[in-house]
Scaffold this active site. Structure first.
Site, mmCIF file in Angstrom:
data_model
loop_
_atom_site.group_PDB
_atom_site.id
_atom_site.type_symbol
_atom_site.label_atom_id
_atom_site.label_comp_id
_atom_site.label_asym_id
_atom_site.label_seq_id
_atom_site.Cartn_x
_atom_site.Cartn_y
_atom_site.Cartn_z
ATOM 1 N N TYR A 145 0.833 -1.211 0.000
ATOM 2 C CA TYR A 145 0.000 0.000 0.000
ATOM 3 C C TYR A 145 0.867 1.261 0.000
ATOM 4 C CZ TYR A 145 -3.312 3.513 1.804
ATOM 5 O OH TYR A 145 -4.061 4.659 1.998
ATOM 6 N N LYS A 149 1.438 4.100 -3.014
ATOM 7 C CA LYS A 149 1.162 5.519 -2.731
ATOM 8 C C LYS A 149 2.429 6.351 -2.956
ATOM 9 C CE LYS A 149 -2.863 6.185 -1.258
ATOM 10 N NZ LYS A 149 -3.952 6.523 -2.185
HETATM 11 N N1 LIG Z 1 -9.069 5.701 4.505
HETATM 12 C C1 LIG Z 1 -8.095 6.233 5.199
HETATM 13 O O1 LIG Z 1 -8.048 6.176 6.439
HETATM 14 C C2 LIG Z 1 -6.990 6.962 4.456
HETATM 15 C C3 LIG Z 1 -5.891 7.440 5.186
HETATM 16 C C4 LIG Z 1 -4.913 8.184 4.527
HETATM 17 C C5 LIG Z 1 -5.023 8.433 3.164
HETATM 18 N N2 LIG Z 1 -6.084 7.921 2.464
HETATM 19 C C6 LIG Z 1 -6.145 8.212 1.028
HETATM 20 O O2 LIG Z 1 -6.903 9.396 0.869
HETATM 21 C C7 LIG Z 1 -7.545 9.395 -0.425
HETATM 22 C C8 LIG Z 1 -9.038 9.726 -0.264
HETATM 23 O O3 LIG Z 1 -9.594 8.809 0.640
HETATM 24 P P1 LIG Z 1 -11.163 8.833 0.973
HETATM 25 O O4 LIG Z 1 -11.380 7.769 1.993
HETATM 26 O O5 LIG Z 1 -11.600 10.221 1.213
HETATM 27 O O6 LIG Z 1 -11.755 8.355 -0.438
HETATM 28 P P2 LIG Z 1 -13.086 7.499 -0.728
HETATM 29 O O7 LIG Z 1 -14.177 7.916 0.182
HETATM 30 O O8 LIG Z 1 -12.732 6.052 -0.766
HETATM 31 O O9 LIG Z 1 -13.425 8.032 -2.201
HETATM 32 C C9 LIG Z 1 -12.590 7.687 -3.261
HETATM 33 C C10 LIG Z 1 -12.909 8.469 -4.507
HETATM 34 O O10 LIG Z 1 -12.215 7.827 -5.597
HETATM 35 C C11 LIG Z 1 -13.160 7.471 -6.601
HETATM 36 N N3 LIG Z 1 -12.824 6.161 -7.202
HETATM 37 C C12 LIG Z 1 -12.589 4.999 -6.555
HETATM 38 N N4 LIG Z 1 -12.372 4.015 -7.452
HETATM 39 C C13 LIG Z 1 -12.481 4.568 -8.680
HETATM 40 C C14 LIG Z 1 -12.385 4.065 -10.010
HETATM 41 N N5 LIG Z 1 -12.133 2.773 -10.270
HETATM 42 N N6 LIG Z 1 -12.558 4.921 -11.030
HETATM 43 C C15 LIG Z 1 -12.824 6.226 -10.796
HETATM 44 N N7 LIG Z 1 -12.943 6.775 -9.562
HETATM 45 C C16 LIG Z 1 -12.777 5.952 -8.518
HETATM 46 C C17 LIG Z 1 -14.502 7.351 -5.894
HETATM 47 O O11 LIG Z 1 -15.531 7.513 -6.851
HETATM 48 P P3 LIG Z 1 -16.946 6.716 -6.713
HETATM 49 O O12 LIG Z 1 -17.736 7.476 -5.675
HETATM 50 O O13 LIG Z 1 -17.517 6.790 -8.067
HETATM 51 O O14 LIG Z 1 -16.612 5.330 -6.248
HETATM 52 C C18 LIG Z 1 -14.403 8.477 -4.878
HETATM 53 O O15 LIG Z 1 -14.726 9.713 -5.468
HETATM 54 C C19 LIG Z 1 -7.273 8.019 -1.026
HETATM 55 O O16 LIG Z 1 -6.210 8.114 -1.924
HETATM 56 C C20 LIG Z 1 -6.847 7.185 0.185
HETATM 57 O O17 LIG Z 1 -5.959 6.139 -0.174
HETATM 58 C C21 LIG Z 1 -7.077 7.223 3.091
#
Ligand SMILES: NC(=O)c1ccc[n+]([C@@H]2O[C@H](COP(=O)([O-])OP(=O)(O)OC[C@H]3O[C@@H](n4cnc5c(N)ncnc54)[C@H](OP(=O)(O)O)[C@@H]3O)[C@@H](O)[C@H]2O)c1
Length: 240
Positions: A145, A149
């Site tokens: 992961y 990233k």
């Molecule tokens: N989760 C955590 O605790 C965490 C911690 C640190 C960093 N992050 C990173 O922060 C970023 C944002 O996280 P988040 O949790 O706010 O995001 P999220 O709620 O999972 O939303 C992800 C976004 O990406 C889009 N997406 C996902 N798969 C896709 C695909 N195959 N094609 C086109 N669009 C796609 C989704 O669109 P749809 O609505 O159409 O699916 C949505 O708009 C990510 O890069 C994540 O890795 C996450």
């Protein structure tokens, strides 16, 4: 990182608004992206906001009157290059998980789609790209992961934006609609210990969004094209 005081931020916002810039947001349907959209609209930072995504979002009412939506196929992104044209600033909150998309799918979204979008954004005139990455991102990490990233960060940096801001939040705190049991347990645990060490293990998505909006109005550092904001920086910058 030097964080502007609230009254300084107010002035920075006003002079930024006067520039009437345009931005796009990738991932506006996600947990951080939707907070970011609300924040930039609430602050009226841009004269135009374009959401670039794989589906159209249901956004009704005058609050969204400056919002345009571009539905694209990320597998054929070159065919949608026009969607990226004419934006000064680009925010990227895109991402999936290995659980949802499989290992190859995760690499495709979290690295390749992001790199391709950044390239089209640069070609379309974007000068400031803000990437939501993650705490510990490192292309040489032995954790898959963090390695992916880190590769995404390296590839976005290589695009050569005038300014590139990389956000590295720890675990995101939000009321996620989608079921992610392991993340839910972690979030409950971290939500509790956030009282003891609020800036180390986690960060609310609203704070990330506010920090991104504040970052964009702050002047660029001429000696530093790429700036990396770690979790504590995000907490500090997203406070007001
Ligand atoms: N989760 C955590 O605790 C965490 C911690 C640190 C960093 N992050 C990173 O922060 C970023 C944002 O996280 P988040 O949790 O706010 O995001 P999220 O709620 O999972 O939303 C992800 C976004 O990406 C889009 N997406 C996902 N798969 C896709 C695909 N195959 N094609 C086109 N669009 C796609 C989704 O669109 P749809 O609505 O159409 O699916 C949505 O708009 C990510 O890069 C994540 O890795 C996450």
């Amino acid at each position: 990182m030097v964080v502007p005081k609230p009254e300084e931020l107010k002035k920075l916002r006003e002079s930024f608004q006067a520039k009437k810039q345009a931005c796009f947001i990738l991932g506006a349907s996600g947990e951080t992206g939707k907070e970011l959209l609300a924040e930039v609209l609430r602050q009226q930072l841009f004269s135009k906001v374009t959401l670039i995504g794989r589906r159209k979002l249901d956004l009704e009412g005058p609050f969204y009157s400056d919002v345009k939506q571009e539905v694209v196929d990320f597998e054929k992104l070159d065919e949608f290059a026009a969607a990226f044209q004419g934006h000064d600033v680009g925010f990227c909150c895109l991402g999936t998980t290995k659980g949802k998309a499989g290992a190859a799918g995760f690499v495709r979204v979290d690295r390749d789609y992001i790199q391709h979008s950044a390239e089209l954004a640069k070609a379309g005139g974007c000068h400031h790209f803000i990437l939501q990455s993650t705490k510990g991102a490192d292309p040489s990490s032995s954790f898959f992961y963090l390695q992916v990233k880190g590769e995404a960060e390296s590839r976005v940096k290589a695009v050569g934006f005038d300014r590139c801001s990389i956000f590295r939040p720890a675990v995101l705190l939000c009321d996620r609609q989608e079921s992610r049991p392991a993340e839910w347990v972690t979030r409950k645990f971290l939500g509790a210990i956030a009282y003891i060490s609020p800036t180390f293990y986690s960060v609310p998505t609203v704070t990330v969004a506010r920090a991104m909006a504040n970052n964009v109005v702050m002047p660029a550092n001429d000696n530093q094209k790429v700036e990396v904001l770690e979790n504590a920086d995000i907490h500090a910058l997203g406070k007001h």
